[in-house]
Write a protein that holds these residues in place. Sequence first.
Motif, PDB file in Angstrom:
ATOM      1  N   ARG A 273     -20.844 -10.038   6.161  1.00 23.80           N
ATOM      2  CA  ARG A 273     -20.759 -11.161   5.242  1.00 23.80           C
ATOM      3  C   ARG A 273     -21.396 -10.800   3.900  1.00 23.80           C
ATOM      4  O   ARG A 273     -22.416 -10.112   3.860  1.00 23.80           O
ATOM      5  N   GLN A 274     -20.770 -11.281   2.858  1.00 31.24           N
ATOM      6  CA  GLN A 274     -21.296 -11.087   1.501  1.00 31.24           C
ATOM      7  C   GLN A 274     -21.365 -12.447   0.808  1.00 31.24           C
ATOM      8  O   GLN A 274     -20.394 -13.211   0.822  1.00 31.24           O
ATOM      9  N   ILE A 275     -22.522 -12.749   0.228  1.00 29.82           N
ATOM     10  CA  ILE A 275     -22.691 -13.990  -0.535  1.00 29.82           C
ATOM     11  C   ILE A 275     -23.287 -13.643  -1.889  1.00 29.82           C
ATOM     12  O   ILE A 275     -24.364 -13.044  -1.960  1.00 29.82           O
ATOM     13  N   ALA A 276     -22.589 -13.998  -2.953  1.00 34.92           N
ATOM     14  CA  ALA A 276     -23.130 -13.883  -4.310  1.00 34.92           C
ATOM     15  C   ALA A 276     -23.547 -15.276  -4.747  1.00 34.92           C
ATOM     16  O   ALA A 276     -22.749 -16.221  -4.676  1.00 34.92           O
ATOM     17  N   ARG A 277     -24.804 -15.425  -5.163  1.00 33.90           N
ATOM     18  CA  ARG A 277     -25.325 -16.721  -5.599  1.00 33.90           C
ATOM     19  C   ARG A 277     -25.723 -16.626  -7.073  1.00 33.90           C
ATOM     20  O   ARG A 277     -26.254 -15.623  -7.514  1.00 33.90           O
ATOM     21  N   PHE A 278     -25.485 -17.720  -7.788  1.00 36.57           N
ATOM     22  CA  PHE A 278     -25.792 -17.731  -9.216  1.00 36.57           C
ATOM     23  C   PHE A 278     -26.298 -19.107  -9.614  1.00 36.57           C
ATOM     24  O   PHE A 278     -25.657 -20.134  -9.362  1.00 36.57           O
ATOM     25  N   VAL A 279     -27.485 -19.136 -10.242  1.00 40.60           N
ATOM     26  CA  VAL A 279     -28.049 -20.365 -10.803  1.00 40.60           C
ATOM     27  C   VAL A 279     -27.898 -20.264 -12.316  1.00 40.60           C
ATOM     28  O   VAL A 279     -28.579 -19.463 -12.955  1.00 40.60           O
ATOM     29  N   PRO A 280     -26.995 -21.040 -12.921  1.00 35.29           N
ATOM     30  CA  PRO A 280     -26.735 -20.906 -14.367  1.00 35.29           C
ATOM     31  C   PRO A 280     -27.877 -21.462 -15.197  1.00 35.29           C
ATOM     32  O   PRO A 280     -28.609 -22.361 -14.780  1.00 35.29           O
ATOM     33  N   ARG A 281     -28.000 -20.922 -16.403  1.00 29.61           N
ATOM     34  CA  ARG A 281     -28.953 -21.422 -17.376  1.00 29.61           C
ATOM     35  C   ARG A 281     -28.164 -22.006 -18.549  1.00 29.61           C
ATOM     36  O   ARG A 281     -27.664 -21.273 -19.405  1.00 29.61           O
TER      37      ARG A 281
ATOM     38  N   ARG B   8     -18.493 -16.490  -1.320  1.00 33.29           N
ATOM     39  CA  ARG B   8     -18.686 -16.025   0.050  1.00 33.29           C
ATOM     40  C   ARG B   8     -17.450 -15.264   0.527  1.00 33.29           C
ATOM     41  O   ARG B   8     -16.316 -15.738   0.353  1.00 33.29           O
ATOM     42  N   ARG B   9     -17.681 -14.135   1.136  1.00 31.45           N
ATOM     43  CA  ARG B   9     -16.596 -13.326   1.681  1.00 31.45           C
ATOM     44  C   ARG B   9     -17.082 -12.644   2.942  1.00 31.45           C
ATOM     45  O   ARG B   9     -18.288 -12.438   3.132  1.00 31.45           O
ATOM     46  N   SER B  10     -16.148 -12.237   3.797  1.00 35.26           N
ATOM     47  CA  SER B  10     -16.533 -11.498   4.995  1.00 35.26           C
ATOM     48  C   SER B  10     -15.347 -10.723   5.547  1.00 35.26           C
ATOM     49  O   SER B  10     -14.185 -11.041   5.263  1.00 35.26           O
ATOM     50  N   VAL B  11     -15.653  -9.693   6.299  1.00 35.16           N
ATOM     51  CA  VAL B  11     -14.638  -8.898   6.981  1.00 35.16           C
ATOM     52  C   VAL B  11     -15.145  -8.583   8.376  1.00 35.16           C
ATOM     53  O   VAL B  11     -16.355  -8.570   8.637  1.00 35.16           O
ATOM     54  N   LEU B  12     -14.206  -8.325   9.295  1.00 36.57           N
ATOM     55  CA  LEU B  12     -14.548  -7.832  10.620  1.00 36.57           C
ATOM     56  C   LEU B  12     -14.399  -6.328  10.626  1.00 36.57           C
ATOM     57  O   LEU B  12     -13.387  -5.788  10.165  1.00 36.57           O
ATOM     58  N   VAL B  13     -15.403  -5.645  11.121  1.00 37.17           N
ATOM     59  CA  VAL B  13     -15.432  -4.188  11.065  1.00 37.17           C
ATOM     60  C   VAL B  13     -15.459  -3.630  12.479  1.00 37.17           C
ATOM     61  O   VAL B  13     -16.302  -4.012  13.295  1.00 37.17           O
ATOM     62  N   ASP B  14     -14.534  -2.727  12.770  1.00 29.48           N
ATOM     63  CA  ASP B  14     -14.480  -2.073  14.077  1.00 29.48           C
ATOM     64  C   ASP B  14     -15.383  -0.846  14.066  1.00 29.48           C
ATOM     65  O   ASP B  14     -14.914   0.300  14.014  1.00 29.48           O
ATOM     66  N   ALA B  15     -16.664  -1.088  14.088  1.00 26.99           N
ATOM     67  CA  ALA B  15     -17.645   0.000  14.095  1.00 26.99           C
ATOM     68  C   ALA B  15     -18.954  -0.551  14.634  1.00 26.99           C
ATOM     69  O   ALA B  15     -19.148  -1.765  14.722  1.00 26.99           O
TER      70      ALA B  15
END
Length: 500
Positions: free
Chosen positions: A452-460, A346-353
């Motif tokens: 916000r950015q979330i990368a999710r991974f379900v391993p096999r 999970r990551r995020s930034v504040l954007v002035d736009a």
Amino acid sequence: MVPSDETARPVLVVGSTGYIGGRLIPRLLREGQRVRALARSLTKVRARSWADSPGVELVQGDVLDRASLLAAAQGCRAAYYLVHSMNPATRDFAQADRKAAENMVAAAAQAGLERLIYLSGLGEEEAGLSKHLRSRAEVANILRRGTTPVTVLRAAMIIGSGSASFEILRYLVERLPVMVTPRWVDTPCQPIAVRNVLEYLVGCLRAEHTLGETFDIGQPEVTTYRKLMECYAEEAGLRRRLIFPVPVLTPRLSSYWIHLVTPVPAALARPLAEGLRNAVICRDTRIRELIPQELLDARQAIRLALQDLRRREVESSWTDAGVLPPAEWGAEHDPDWAGGTLYEDRRSVLVDASRERVWEAVARLGGETGWYYADWLWRLRGFADRLVGGVGLRRGRRDPVEILPGDALDFWRVVAVEPGRRLLLAAEMKLPGRAMLELSLHPAPNDRIELRQIARFVPRGLGGILYWSLVTPLHSLVFRGMLHGIARQARAGVKPVAGE
């Protein structure tokens, strides 16, 4: 426009989100037909420009589920059968196509359909057909054995922006000034422009004499794949290509070659390459008198396809096919199918736009725009995926600005789009597990936007766990850089959110 009594009951289109189906439906609507569009994913079909038309009814179903197919066919007067299972997700496409055709026969009979119209492949069964063409012929035979009259249109290569065959031709010619090709480069063929295919399909509903008949459709002239390559180079303004056919390139080797050079993955390229060895010549052309139209030659068809690409007016693409993963992938909690193991970054930034400008940057991800940071790493990952038989980055995207559920986006598939709020992507590269990438926009103090950015991974298995451990360090580089790149694209300053 057809008489109103003929349009009282809808026409079922099976394969509505495919390359041909997506183009056929708006043409049927212009003819005054009512259309029932069958799709496995309603989310995907609702994104089509014609989905909200008054004459369209959207129904969910699957050709491998006989009950859902029968429910879709009830109350219809005719059906277009435009599906085939030749995709990387299907191990035995011939068996899947066989079962689907049998289900269509049963559904048509029980629903009392007046006719079926099937788009098949061109080629003579006694000439040692490839598995792909043999399967298409087998489907036609299965449909004919039913009680519902069937009209079969047999086509060779379909030339149009976004078709798999045209994309193979385009990338081979544009990327390879010198080509060492298999002997199939001189195989005779009669391709057809996609607009001519659509006119024949629509015309079959008007022309009663086509009922229960089989016709070959193609341009009047017989040509070869070598001539098509030369023609493409001329129309695209490229230098003359040097083509050297050799006997040692087998269909399997040809498919790997196509896989590495074009966006078409090996699982799809191999059956297509095998089919190129078969001469595909029109034998029965009676349909030209029954449904008269101006038949474009290959040069005209290539020219129109290139115009669509340059104008960014690709109506549908071979990449449209594919099943959307469940939307639960985007849930905040550990879903049932995760089996207790779900990794997240999970990551995020504040954007002035403004929200609009941030969303515009998000919606342009991939394709020609790239990923806003370390594109060479994304290309390297795409190249590695191609080496192991994956789709790679070369698929690009259908449109550089518009993004819809079901669209291919490099080696991702768009699962959900909420304009101005959320983009959900499912990975289609080769992975030891299942992955998803989510980008979402949220209001923040001082008129800023939190991205916000979330990368999710379900391993096999263990391989999936090791894979996540190996790529996690790269996420700090790639995903952080991507977020900052999106902010820069939105012409805004970037400030990390507290706690990141």
